[in-house]
Scaffold this motif. Sequence first.
Motif, PDB file in Angstrom:
ATOM      1  N   SER A   1      48.217  14.179  70.074  1.00  0.00           N
ATOM      2  CA  SER A   1      49.148  13.049  70.111  1.00  0.00           C
ATOM      3  C   SER A   1      48.391  11.740  70.184  1.00  0.00           C
ATOM      4  O   SER A   1      48.728  10.772  69.512  1.00  0.00           O
ATOM      5  N   GLU A   2      47.345  11.737  71.041  1.00  0.00           N
ATOM      6  CA  GLU A   2      46.602  10.491  71.200  1.00  0.00           C
ATOM      7  C   GLU A   2      45.770  10.171  69.967  1.00  0.00           C
ATOM      8  O   GLU A   2      45.595   9.015  69.612  1.00  0.00           O
ATOM      9  N   GLY A   3      45.265  11.267  69.343  1.00  0.00           N
ATOM     10  CA  GLY A   3      44.425  11.094  68.171  1.00  0.00           C
ATOM     11  C   GLY A   3      45.154  10.422  67.017  1.00  0.00           C
ATOM     12  O   GLY A   3      44.553   9.678  66.247  1.00  0.00           O
ATOM     13  N   SER A   4      46.420  10.699  66.907  1.00  0.00           N
ATOM     14  CA  SER A   4      47.150  10.200  65.737  1.00  0.00           C
ATOM     15  C   SER A   4      47.541   8.739  65.891  1.00  0.00           C
ATOM     16  O   SER A   4      47.607   8.226  66.980  1.00  0.00           O
TER      17      SER A   4
ATOM     18  N   CYS B   1      57.637  13.949  72.208  1.00  0.00           N
ATOM     19  CA  CYS B   1      57.247  14.904  71.183  1.00  0.00           C
ATOM     20  C   CYS B   1      58.449  15.393  70.380  1.00  0.00           C
ATOM     21  O   CYS B   1      58.316  16.221  69.500  1.00  0.00           O
ATOM     22  N   GLY B   2      59.611  14.889  70.705  1.00  0.00           N
ATOM     23  CA  GLY B   2      60.787  15.224  69.899  1.00  0.00           C
ATOM     24  C   GLY B   2      61.461  16.527  70.276  1.00  0.00           C
ATOM     25  O   GLY B   2      62.319  17.016  69.551  1.00  0.00           O
ATOM     26  N   LYS B   3      61.096  17.089  71.442  1.00  0.00           N
ATOM     27  CA  LYS B   3      61.701  18.372  71.799  1.00  0.00           C
ATOM     28  C   LYS B   3      63.200  18.232  72.080  1.00  0.00           C
ATOM     29  O   LYS B   3      64.002  19.073  71.663  1.00  0.00           O
ATOM     30  N   SER B   4      63.563  17.137  72.742  1.00  0.00           N
ATOM     31  CA  SER B   4      64.989  16.910  72.982  1.00  0.00           C
ATOM     32  C   SER B   4      65.727  16.601  71.684  1.00  0.00           C
ATOM     33  O   SER B   4      66.870  17.024  71.501  1.00  0.00           O
TER      34      SER B   4
ATOM     35  N   ARG C   1      54.242  11.868  68.334  1.00  0.00           N
ATOM     36  CA  ARG C   1      53.861  10.816  67.366  1.00  0.00           C
ATOM     37  C   ARG C   1      53.128  11.338  66.150  1.00  0.00           C
ATOM     38  O   ARG C   1      51.937  11.110  66.060  1.00  0.00           O
ATOM     39  N   PRO C   2      53.728  11.918  65.193  1.00  0.00           N
ATOM     40  CA  PRO C   2      55.127  12.315  65.164  1.00  0.00           C
ATOM     41  C   PRO C   2      55.317  13.677  65.826  1.00  0.00           C
ATOM     42  O   PRO C   2      54.364  14.448  65.938  1.00  0.00           O
ATOM     43  N   GLY C   3      56.535  13.975  66.258  1.00  0.00           N
ATOM     44  CA  GLY C   3      56.823  15.243  66.906  1.00  0.00           C
ATOM     45  C   GLY C   3      56.612  16.409  65.945  1.00  0.00           C
ATOM     46  O   GLY C   3      57.103  16.405  64.826  1.00  0.00           O
TER      47      GLY C   3
END
Lengths: 291, 271
Positions: free
Chosen positions: B268-271, B53-56, B224-226
């Motif tokens: 996230s899964e939906g996208s 999810c781009g947190k890092s 996806r995307p974060g």
Amino acid sequence: MSFPASETDLGAGVSASPTSLATDGGRSGGGRSRILRFAVPVFMLVLLVAAWSLYVAAYDVPHYILPSPRRVAEALVADWSVLGPALLVTLKITFLALLIALVGGVALAVLLSESRLAELALYPYAVILQVTPIVAIAPLILIYVPSTQAALLICAWIVAFFPVLSNTTQGLKSTDHNLLDLFRLYGASRWQTLAYLKMPNALPYFLAGLRIAGGLALIAAVVAEFAAGSAGAGSGLAFRLIESQFRLNIPRLFAALILLSMTGVLIFAVTSFVSHLLLRRWHESALKREV
Amino acid sequence: MLQSSREPMTQAAPLISLRHVSKRFANGTLALNDLSLDIAQGEFVSLLGPSGCGKSTALRIIAGLANASGGKLEWPSASGATPVAEHGAEISFVFQEPTLMPWATVFGNVHLPLKLKGVSRTAARDDVMAALDMVGLAGFADSYPRELSGGMKMRVSIARALVTKPRLLLMDEPFAALDEITRFKLNNDLLHLWSTFGWTVIFVTHSVFESVYLSNRIVVMAARPGRVVEDMTVDAPYPREEEFRTSSLYNDYCRKASEALHRAMEASEGS
């Protein structure tokens, strides 16, 4: 004297014995294993020399085929005036070559790891220099370089140089990425990153390279002298070896051989010891594990 | 009570402000899309989300270890528009692994940030020992990392982050590799230090329970995307002790955060 590096190969055999002895009483801690580590190789040596001596006596082997250990020892003492200076020459070439290989190898490794351009330009040639058999290059070097000693030095250096270069380069490049990030975060300069992070990280790799290079420097010094076929006052052990062969002076040949292998063992022991001293506090390779 | 004392600060200009930040990696992956986030002085913010999810990545951009492909990062409380690099001195980073130098002692590792600034061993001794004292490792200054347990190594890593007296502490799943007992202990120690020193903490985690226990604000992200899908406040008073873990208030927030995380994962899964 104990060789720290041999622990890895001897360790298995030695640590197995206390467990089998443990049934007949308590173990005296590290004391017994230390005695074993010293006693087993010495005992083995005595056994080998005795077998050699017995074989020569029992089958009445002529001394120009296989001299008895006693004859070899006598040759070692009697011919010391010839072998001693030759040993000194070989030692000088070996250690000088090793020293230059260390300085040059590390310096080039730093250059290659810091500059992608330098790596692309130079590394292939370092490899070519390494993979071409030294015996094949030696005649050329002997033509180009006026002094035989200098030519031998160059030959030994070429061979010893590569393991230092490739190992150190590998070590410099395998620095932990998080630590590199950390250094960046704290605003470390390129020099600080090199001195405080990459160099210490490369130390175990460098030391492994040093151990290989030490042995190779001696081998190359001998091989190059064979190729040079030089004679006279300034020649090393390799020439004395060939000379003894021509004269069928086999005891002296053995004596020269023993001096060479002793030199090799000494180099291995010293480099292993240095490596052990530098790594014993932190590196996995130098740690003893409790089983 | 500490919560209330922090209230006025949140009214002031935020410490960091991410404006429409996006990050696209070289391979084309959109790691962050249009992330806008204000973080106030003294906040304990958790970035919670599934992996990817781009947190890092967001944390690395804040630290200046990665560049945003779009948008900008501002430090409104600093005077003028100072570039991110100049805030390096005020930021500390704790990685998921302890990331210690195995050849240096505990003292040497904690000394590192100061050494890089040119502070000698002797001059840094008091600061280093104070930082080690904070994490309860003053007696291990001369030990090597390999002699320490996983939890102790992480403490050294935290001491190293604290030795520069940072304003902003960035933590990237620092306790994820530890066992639960050690993690709870370090959670408590971290909260204690935070309430004493009042830094701003951004804490990346994928544990709902950890995020609720520690933080006063949870930013839930989807992959996806974060992106940010939920920004919730955890309105529970500090100091939080072990009782808080079993309280119904904690339970409620865990459920809320958990539901938000589920929504994030569905998104996230939906996208």
